[in-house]
Design a protein around this motif. Structure first.
Motif: not given
Length: 431
Positions: A11-17, A22-23, A92-97
């Motif tokens: 979960l942590a890796r998915v969050s950071l990725a 998003s950037v 898309l960036s917002g969804a990733l964030w």
């Protein structure tokens, strides 16, 4: 346990990725235009924050114009991005964030889930007495048939009726003197605290029926606030918890006691009839420090000097909560939470969004908090009830003072929402 640990890491890796993606989406698809549009976004955010501050600290025409600006600034940002053909990129960036934040919170919550409050078998109540306020929560007692359901389970019900204000604590003491071996309340948190104090003093089990408006105490006990009648299941299949109580100036509280700006608002005679309007009317003077007592609080070794708002809670709220509106992970930690807020301008107001790292925010835990002021008495909100207390106000915690009867099966037994700590996520991801 190993499976849960692996899940946290992933979960942590998915969050950071997702955060990095998003950037990158903005950089790759928007190219050099990103810099200009980034400036638009930052300017729009600054204008919105300033406008909200002006709306809170101004009145009449100035407030109306500030509200208009607070709406117009985000619209301007959306139009600018849409005109540049980048609306889909931003979406898309917002969804990733959002994915990054959601998975990050899940990883941290799973990494630090506190052990639940210990449950023990509850003795069968032979003569439970429940005090019910028919007016509380807009009439929940009648709407959910609480009286009839309680009586069907063998409980004696005492209704708070009549035009005057009943002495709830005295009713509870009289019921106990007459043989009650369990006391309960269907009402708001302020009423819950009054009867909880009696039950704790007499070492009687206490039943919480969330028939008030907010029912924060019931929330942290895991009770169903949407259907208060489900709390009555504790009479036939219940377990007992030992929870802490707080005391401020000799008055018991189950949730929190507030001082400063919020307490000044609660103290207003108009607050009960028009909470939103009264708050908006009083905030300009309170936030700009035109009135009110100058507070000082000592919590352990920490001194909070001149906070505009001060919240002392029976066990600390989640780290992302500065207003006592969220959840407490547990109610048996044996400590108070203290949050002091100082806001002098729009920048500091915006900084509060940073949570624990905000310049205007002080958060500490202690077993005792002493609040002093530059005047002999100060207004306080004790579980939402307006009081005036003499200074210094000594706030203490009473560990395990209250025996609470709750249903064995209840819907809200989940941990409080975790704060988003990117450093903690990085450590989890790289472990």
């Amino acid at each position: 346990m190993a499976s849960t640990t692996r899940q946290r890491h992933w979960l942590a890796r998915v969050s950071l990725a997702a955060a990095v993606a998003s950037v990158l989406v903005l950089a790759v698809f928007a190219g050099l235009r990103t810099l200009a549009l980034l400036g638009v976004g930052l300017a729009g955010t600054a204008l919105t924050v300033a406008a909200v501050w002006w709306a809170l600290t101004r009145r009449r025409l100035s407030r109306a114009l500030a509200v208009l600006l607070a709406v117009a600034a985000p619209v301007w940002v959306v139009v600018a991005y849409t005109s540049a053909g980048l609306a889909w990129v931003v979406a898309l960036s917002g969804a990733l964030w959002a994915l990054a934040v959601g998975t990050g919170r899940s990883a941290l919550a799973a990494a630090d889930v506190p052990v639940g409050m210990a449950e023990r078998p509850a003795p069968k109540a032979r003569r439970p007495v429940l005090i019910m306020n028919p007016r509380s929560g807009g009439g929940k007692v009648d709407r959910f048939g609480l009286r009839e359901k309680a009586e069907a389970l063998g409980a004696e019900v005492v209704l708070l009726e009549g035009p005057g204000r009943a002495d709830v604590a005295e009713l509870a003491r009289a019921a106990a003197a007459d043989g009650a071996d369990l006391l309960g309340v269907a009402g708001g948190d302020g009423t819950q605290a009054l009867v909880a104090e009696v039950a704790a003093a007499l070492d009687l089990p206490f039943l919480v029926i969330p028939a008030g408006t907010r029912n924060h105490f019931a929330l942290d006990l895991g009770l169903d606030r949407d259907d208060p009648s489900r709390a009555l299941d504790a009479l036939r299949d219940g377990v007992e918890l030992s929870v802490d109580l707080g005391r401020a100036g000799g008055r018991t509280f189950v949730n929190n006691v507030s001082f400063g700006a919020y307490a000044e608002v609660v103290q207003s005679p108009a607050y009960r009839d028009g909470k939103t309007r009264t708050t908006l009317d009083l905030l300009p003077d309170l936030l700009m420090q035109h009135g009110g007592a100058r507070l000082t609080a000592r919590a352990g070794d920490t001194v909070l000097t001149a906070p505009q708002a001060l919240l002392i809670s029976n066990n600390p709220y989640g780290t992302g909560d500065i207003a006592g509106l969220g959840r407490r992970a547990r109610l048996d930690g044996g400590e108070l939470g203290a949050v002091g807020v100082t806001v002098a301008n729009a920048a500091q107001a915006a900084g509060l969004l940073r949570g624990d790292r905000a310049a205007g925010l002080t958060r500490v835990t202690a077993t005792e908090v002493v609040v002093d002021a530059d005047r002999p008495t100060i207004p306080a909100g004790v579980d939402g009830e307006a009081l005036t207390l003499s200074v210094p106000v000594r706030c203490v915690v009473q560990p395990g003072a209250l025996r609470v009867l709750v249903p064995r099966l209840r819907p809200g037994t989940r941990p409080a929402r975790a704060a988003l700590d990117w450093r903690g996520l990085a450590r989890l991801a790289l472990h």
